[in-house]
Structures are given as C-alpha cells and as structure tokens.
Design a protein around this motif. Structure first.
Motif, PDB file in Angstrom:
ATOM      1  N   GLY A  14      62.723  14.155  -1.042  1.00 31.57           N
ATOM      2  CA  GLY A  14      61.619  14.953  -0.718  1.00 31.57           C
ATOM      3  C   GLY A  14      60.197  14.743  -1.286  1.00 31.57           C
ATOM      4  N   PHE A  15      60.021  13.508  -1.959  1.00 37.57           N
ATOM      5  CA  PHE A  15      58.561  12.959  -2.275  1.00 37.57           C
ATOM      6  C   PHE A  15      58.144  12.222  -1.434  1.00 37.57           C
ATOM      7  N   ILE A  16      56.845  11.875  -1.196  1.00 35.27           N
ATOM      8  CA  ILE A  16      56.030  10.806  -0.558  1.00 35.27           C
ATOM      9  C   ILE A  16      54.758  10.300  -1.598  1.00 35.27           C
ATOM     10  N   VAL A  17      54.530   9.328  -1.378  1.00 36.33           N
ATOM     11  CA  VAL A  17      53.359   8.777  -1.993  1.00 36.33           C
ATOM     12  C   VAL A  17      52.131   9.246  -1.381  1.00 36.33           C
ATOM     13  N   ARG A  18      51.288  10.131  -2.221  1.00 34.67           N
ATOM     14  CA  ARG A  18      50.032  10.710  -1.321  1.00 34.67           C
ATOM     15  C   ARG A  18      49.024   9.927  -1.117  1.00 34.67           C
ATOM     16  N   TYR A  19      48.572   8.904  -1.883  1.00 33.11           N
ATOM     17  CA  TYR A  19      47.470   8.002  -1.571  1.00 33.11           C
ATOM     18  C   TYR A  19      47.729   6.693  -1.528  1.00 33.11           C
ATOM     19  N   GLU A  20      48.136   6.179  -0.284  1.00 31.41           N
ATOM     20  CA  GLU A  20      48.364   4.873  -0.090  1.00 31.41           C
ATOM     21  C   GLU A  20      47.318   3.838   0.356  1.00 31.41           C
ATOM     22  N   GLN A  21      47.298   2.665   0.227  1.00 36.30           N
ATOM     23  CA  GLN A  21      46.170   1.759   0.458  1.00 36.30           C
ATOM     24  C   GLN A  21      45.599   1.897   1.884  1.00 36.30           C
ATOM     25  N   VAL A  22      46.364   2.094   2.726  1.00 35.22           N
ATOM     26  CA  VAL A  22      46.158   2.107   4.388  1.00 35.22           C
ATOM     27  C   VAL A  22      45.652   3.515   4.532  1.00 35.22           C
ATOM     28  N   GLY A  23      45.601   4.430   3.652  1.00 40.72           N
ATOM     29  CA  GLY A  23      45.311   5.989   3.915  1.00 40.72           C
ATOM     30  C   GLY A  23      43.777   5.903   3.285  1.00 40.72           C
ATOM     31  N   THR A  24      43.408   5.226   2.796  1.00 44.97           N
ATOM     32  CA  THR A  24      42.112   5.504   1.944  1.00 44.97           C
ATOM     33  C   THR A  24      40.716   5.865   3.105  1.00 44.97           C
ATOM     34  N   PRO A  25      40.753   5.254   4.155  1.00 48.22           N
ATOM     35  CA  PRO A  25      39.853   5.734   5.181  1.00 48.22           C
ATOM     36  C   PRO A  25      39.871   7.255   5.441  1.00 48.22           C
ATOM     37  N   THR A  44      41.982   9.497   3.784  1.00 49.36           N
ATOM     38  CA  THR A  44      41.758  10.627   2.368  1.00 49.36           C
ATOM     39  C   THR A  44      40.752  10.503   1.733  1.00 49.36           C
ATOM     40  N   GLY A  45      39.898   9.127   1.635  1.00 50.62           N
ATOM     41  CA  GLY A  45      38.828   9.228   0.721  1.00 50.62           C
ATOM     42  C   GLY A  45      39.193   8.892  -0.750  1.00 50.62           C
ATOM     43  N   TYR A  46      40.485   8.735  -0.882  1.00 50.90           N
ATOM     44  CA  TYR A  46      40.946   8.259  -2.329  1.00 50.90           C
ATOM     45  C   TYR A  46      41.167   6.921  -2.434  1.00 50.90           C
ATOM     46  N   ALA A  47      41.385   6.155  -3.423  1.00 58.86           N
ATOM     47  CA  ALA A  47      41.733   4.702  -3.683  1.00 58.86           C
ATOM     48  C   ALA A  47      43.133   4.885  -3.849  1.00 58.86           C
ATOM     49  N   PRO A  48      43.799   3.968  -3.604  1.00 61.78           N
ATOM     50  CA  PRO A  48      45.445   3.974  -3.829  1.00 61.78           C
ATOM     51  C   PRO A  48      45.872   4.516  -5.012  1.00 61.78           C
ATOM     52  N   GLU A  49      47.024   5.307  -5.173  1.00 69.05           N
ATOM     53  CA  GLU A  49      47.507   5.826  -6.598  1.00 69.05           C
ATOM     54  C   GLU A  49      48.865   5.773  -6.210  1.00 69.05           C
ATOM     55  N   PRO A  50      49.699   4.812  -6.477  1.00 68.32           N
ATOM     56  CA  PRO A  50      51.206   4.452  -5.887  1.00 68.32           C
ATOM     57  C   PRO A  50      51.913   5.513  -6.939  1.00 68.32           C
ATOM     58  N   TRP A  51      51.434   6.000  -8.064  1.00 72.21           N
ATOM     59  CA  TRP A  51      52.123   6.754  -8.938  1.00 72.21           C
ATOM     60  C   TRP A  51      51.972   8.328  -8.577  1.00 72.21           C
ATOM     61  N   HIS A  52      51.056   8.550  -7.314  1.00 77.48           N
ATOM     62  CA  HIS A  52      50.888  10.005  -7.227  1.00 77.48           C
ATOM     63  C   HIS A  52      51.648  10.422  -6.309  1.00 77.48           C
ATOM     64  N   LEU A  53      52.964  10.870  -6.525  1.00 75.23           N
ATOM     65  CA  LEU A  53      53.934  11.654  -5.834  1.00 75.23           C
ATOM     66  C   LEU A  53      53.525  12.959  -5.410  1.00 75.23           C
ATOM     67  N   ARG A  54      53.961  13.373  -4.230  1.00 76.67           N
ATOM     68  CA  ARG A  54      53.873  14.632  -4.007  1.00 76.67           C
ATOM     69  C   ARG A  54      55.083  15.141  -3.356  1.00 76.67           C
ATOM     70  N   TYR A  55      55.698  16.155  -3.917  1.00 78.28           N
ATOM     71  CA  TYR A  55      56.997  16.758  -3.456  1.00 78.28           C
ATOM     72  C   TYR A  55      56.458  17.663  -2.073  1.00 78.28           C
TER      73      TYR A  55
END
Length: 62
Positions: free
Chosen positions: A7-18, A20-31
């Motif tokens: 049930g978890f996703i990585v919220r901020y991935e490298q490809v999503g920066t444009p 989300t506006g956030y730098a990648p955060e591979p530890w930022h899991l979202r349930y």
C-alpha cells in the motif's frame, strides 16, 4: 515483495520533479492503501498529481 504491494508509494521520484516541484526523496514513502498503490504501479504513474489528474505544481517550496 515491493512497497506498493503493502500500500505504499515513493512520493517524490526523480522523474516527477517537474510535476511535483520537489527534488527526489526515495525515503519519502506515502501510504495510499493496497488498491490505490496497485493501480498506481500498474498504471506506471510516478506522481500523485498525474494519478489523480491534478495540475502540476512546480512552484511548491523545495
């Protein structure tokens, strides 16, 4: 097993920066729940904005 199977996703991935506006955060899991995480994974999504058809938010604070 993978995070999405629980049930978890990585919220901020490298490809999503444009989007989300956030730098990648591979530890930022979202349930989001098992069903939504499976649909997110199977659909090949990389941001919740794209998954929920929301506008990009590249002006978020970093």
């Amino acid at each position: 097993m993978c995070a999405w199977e629980y049930g978890f996703i990585v919220r901020y991935e490298q490809v999503g920066t444009p989007v989300t506006g956030y730098a990648p955060e591979p530890w930022h899991l979202r349930y989001v729940g098992v069903d939504l995480a499976a649909a997110y994974h199977e659909g090949g999504f990389h941001t919740l904005e794209e998954f929920f058809a929301l506008p990009a938010a590249p002006d978020y604070a970093h």
